[in-house]
Scaffold this motif. Sequence first.
Motif, PDB file in Angstrom:
ATOM      1  N   TRP A   1       0.824  -1.209   0.000  1.00 51.94           N
ATOM      2  CA  TRP A   1       0.000   0.000   0.000  1.00 51.94           C
ATOM      3  C   TRP A   1       0.864   1.269   0.000  1.00 51.94           C
ATOM      4  O   TRP A   1       0.524   2.253  -0.650  1.00 51.94           O
ATOM      5  CB  TRP A   1      -0.916   0.010   1.221  1.00 51.94           C
ATOM      6  N   LEU A   2       1.993   1.223   0.732  1.00 53.11           N
ATOM      7  CA  LEU A   2       2.825   2.422   0.857  1.00 53.11           C
ATOM      8  C   LEU A   2       3.614   2.725  -0.409  1.00 53.11           C
ATOM      9  O   LEU A   2       3.736   3.885  -0.813  1.00 53.11           O
ATOM     10  CB  LEU A   2       3.787   2.275   2.038  1.00 53.11           C
ATOM     11  N   PHE A   3       4.159   1.684  -1.017  1.00 52.37           N
ATOM     12  CA  PHE A   3       5.081   1.895  -2.128  1.00 52.37           C
ATOM     13  C   PHE A   3       4.446   1.709  -3.493  1.00 52.37           C
ATOM     14  O   PHE A   3       5.117   1.856  -4.509  1.00 52.37           O
ATOM     15  CB  PHE A   3       6.289   0.965  -1.978  1.00 52.37           C
TER      16      PHE A   3
ATOM     17  N   GLY B   1      -6.122  -1.109  -7.470  1.00 46.85           N
ATOM     18  CA  GLY B   1      -5.711  -2.128  -6.498  1.00 46.85           C
ATOM     19  C   GLY B   1      -4.732  -1.572  -5.489  1.00 46.85           C
ATOM     20  O   GLY B   1      -4.226  -0.458  -5.629  1.00 46.85           O
ATOM     21  N   PRO B   2      -4.445  -2.330  -4.431  1.00 50.61           N
ATOM     22  CA  PRO B   2      -3.583  -1.828  -3.358  1.00 50.61           C
ATOM     23  C   PRO B   2      -2.178  -1.475  -3.815  1.00 50.61           C
ATOM     24  O   PRO B   2      -1.534  -0.622  -3.231  1.00 50.61           O
ATOM     25  CB  PRO B   2      -3.566  -2.979  -2.343  1.00 50.61           C
ATOM     26  N   SER B   3      -1.676  -2.123  -4.879  1.00 50.30           N
ATOM     27  CA  SER B   3      -0.325  -1.813  -5.344  1.00 50.30           C
ATOM     28  C   SER B   3      -0.298  -0.580  -6.228  1.00 50.30           C
ATOM     29  O   SER B   3       0.766  -0.089  -6.590  1.00 50.30           O
ATOM     30  CB  SER B   3       0.247  -2.999  -6.120  1.00 50.30           C
ATOM     31  N   GLY B   4      -1.472  -0.069  -6.591  1.00 52.47           N
ATOM     32  CA  GLY B   4      -1.532   1.117  -7.430  1.00 52.47           C
ATOM     33  C   GLY B   4      -1.092   0.870  -8.858  1.00 52.47           C
ATOM     34  O   GLY B   4      -0.841   1.800  -9.611  1.00 52.47           O
ATOM     35  N   GLY B   5      -0.972  -0.393  -9.273  1.00 54.85           N
ATOM     36  CA  GLY B   5      -0.530  -0.686 -10.623  1.00 54.85           C
ATOM     37  C   GLY B   5       0.953  -0.471 -10.837  1.00 54.85           C
ATOM     38  O   GLY B   5       1.448  -0.463 -11.958  1.00 54.85           O
TER      39      GLY B   5
ATOM     40  N   GLY C   1       5.089  -1.909  -6.172  1.00 50.91           N
ATOM     41  CA  GLY C   1       3.949  -2.297  -5.352  1.00 50.91           C
ATOM     42  C   GLY C   1       3.491  -3.707  -5.655  1.00 50.91           C
ATOM     43  O   GLY C   1       3.157  -4.479  -4.759  1.00 50.91           O
ATOM     44  N   ASP C   2       3.491  -4.068  -6.964  1.00 44.65           N
ATOM     45  CA  ASP C   2       3.110  -5.431  -7.346  1.00 44.65           C
ATOM     46  C   ASP C   2       4.059  -6.462  -6.752  1.00 44.65           C
ATOM     47  O   ASP C   2       3.650  -7.565  -6.380  1.00 44.65           O
ATOM     48  CB  ASP C   2       3.092  -5.563  -8.869  1.00 44.65           C
ATOM     49  N   LEU C   3       5.345  -6.117  -6.668  1.00 50.27           N
ATOM     50  CA  LEU C   3       6.325  -7.035  -6.088  1.00 50.27           C
ATOM     51  C   LEU C   3       5.993  -7.316  -4.625  1.00 50.27           C
ATOM     52  O   LEU C   3       5.957  -8.468  -4.190  1.00 50.27           O
ATOM     53  CB  LEU C   3       7.729  -6.443  -6.208  1.00 50.27           C
ATOM     54  N   TYR C   4       5.733  -6.248  -3.860  1.00 47.69           N
ATOM     55  CA  TYR C   4       5.357  -6.436  -2.455  1.00 47.69           C
ATOM     56  C   TYR C   4       4.039  -7.189  -2.342  1.00 47.69           C
ATOM     57  O   TYR C   4       3.836  -7.983  -1.413  1.00 47.69           O
ATOM     58  CB  TYR C   4       5.260  -5.085  -1.750  1.00 47.69           C
ATOM     59  N   GLY C   5       3.126  -6.965  -3.282  1.00 51.60           N
ATOM     60  CA  GLY C   5       1.862  -7.680  -3.274  1.00 51.60           C
ATOM     61  C   GLY C   5       2.047  -9.171  -3.482  1.00 51.60           C
ATOM     62  O   GLY C   5       1.403  -9.991  -2.812  1.00 51.60           O
TER      63      GLY C   5
END
Length: 365
Positions: free
Chosen positions: A35-37, A102-106, A110-114
Amino acid sequence: MNLAMSEELADLSNYLIYSAMAVYSLAFLAHIAEWLFGSRSKVARTAAALTADSEAAAVPAQRSTISVTVRGKGGATDVLERPAVVTRSASPRRDAVPDGPGPSGGDEKGDLYGRIALSLTVLAFLMHFSAVLVRAIAVERAPWANMYEFSTAFSMTAVAAYLLFLLAKKNVGWLGLPLVTTVLLDLGLAVAVLYTESTQLVPALDSVWLWIHVALAITCGALMYLAVVSTVLFLFRDSYENKIASGGTPGRLATSVMERLPASVSLDKFAYRITAAVFPVWTFTIVAGAIWAENAWGRYWGWDPKEVWAFITWVAYAAYLHARATAGWKGRKAAYLGIAGFVCYLINYYGVNMFVNSLHSYSGV
């Protein structure tokens, strides 16, 4: 199975629960990072769409004229101009609001952390499932005969439902953070407050209905939990969309969070569909409990507090579904009823079991 082996397996189950909690904690941190990154550059697309609609709605109505020729006496003509008013819609279409990215913001980071968060959640779930299974082997019965076992099985089922939705390609990534947070709280309460040594069943519980009635209660509760999370987020997202539609400017933090969630319409539909699917099963759960009560105590219904609150929960959800079918009670009003239904479920579980004297006290702490 001898006593020593049963105790060893029970201890193994406890170690697996602690291990699952540790991995869930790592998943929680990964979800926070997601969510943060996650990129914020793509987050404002819904806000832009709504703002554009609201600005268009705010443009004053254009006035044009229509010329009308009137022939008077003596052949004279007069030209009259009648204003024609062109109106615009006063508010944007709420059903046209797109879902957030989505939470990763695309974002790639963010997708990696997801993906890391999801992998950790799957690993924690496998440990969690193993803990419940080993507990069942240790006690040689269904592993949900007391509050500790019920709690561990409940949170395990909620995570299983979440993973199944993801496996079915449903857009439920936004559930990850609240789900893992709640699972950690549930397991923490289970091991710190509700823990009960592995024991055999009391006579009233020694029935095939333990596998049916309680298993259904756990499944219904876990799915209703996912629905109520969606309902609560719907209320926040709905307020956010209303603020933008009325020309307001939400804060940067609110925009960053709300624009990564599905549109309020999507959240509302998700909660409704789960509740509509679960309600018949919850109805059968109550019926199964009544049949079990007749086998154990010789009556189908005795106004025991557990029975009463199970029925109150049923009424609350019936009111929610009825409200959804009534034009004046859609949206926020119906959402409040959905939340009230799950609160009744929690009262039935925690309140009745821990603070009320009832025939179900054998399932206490």
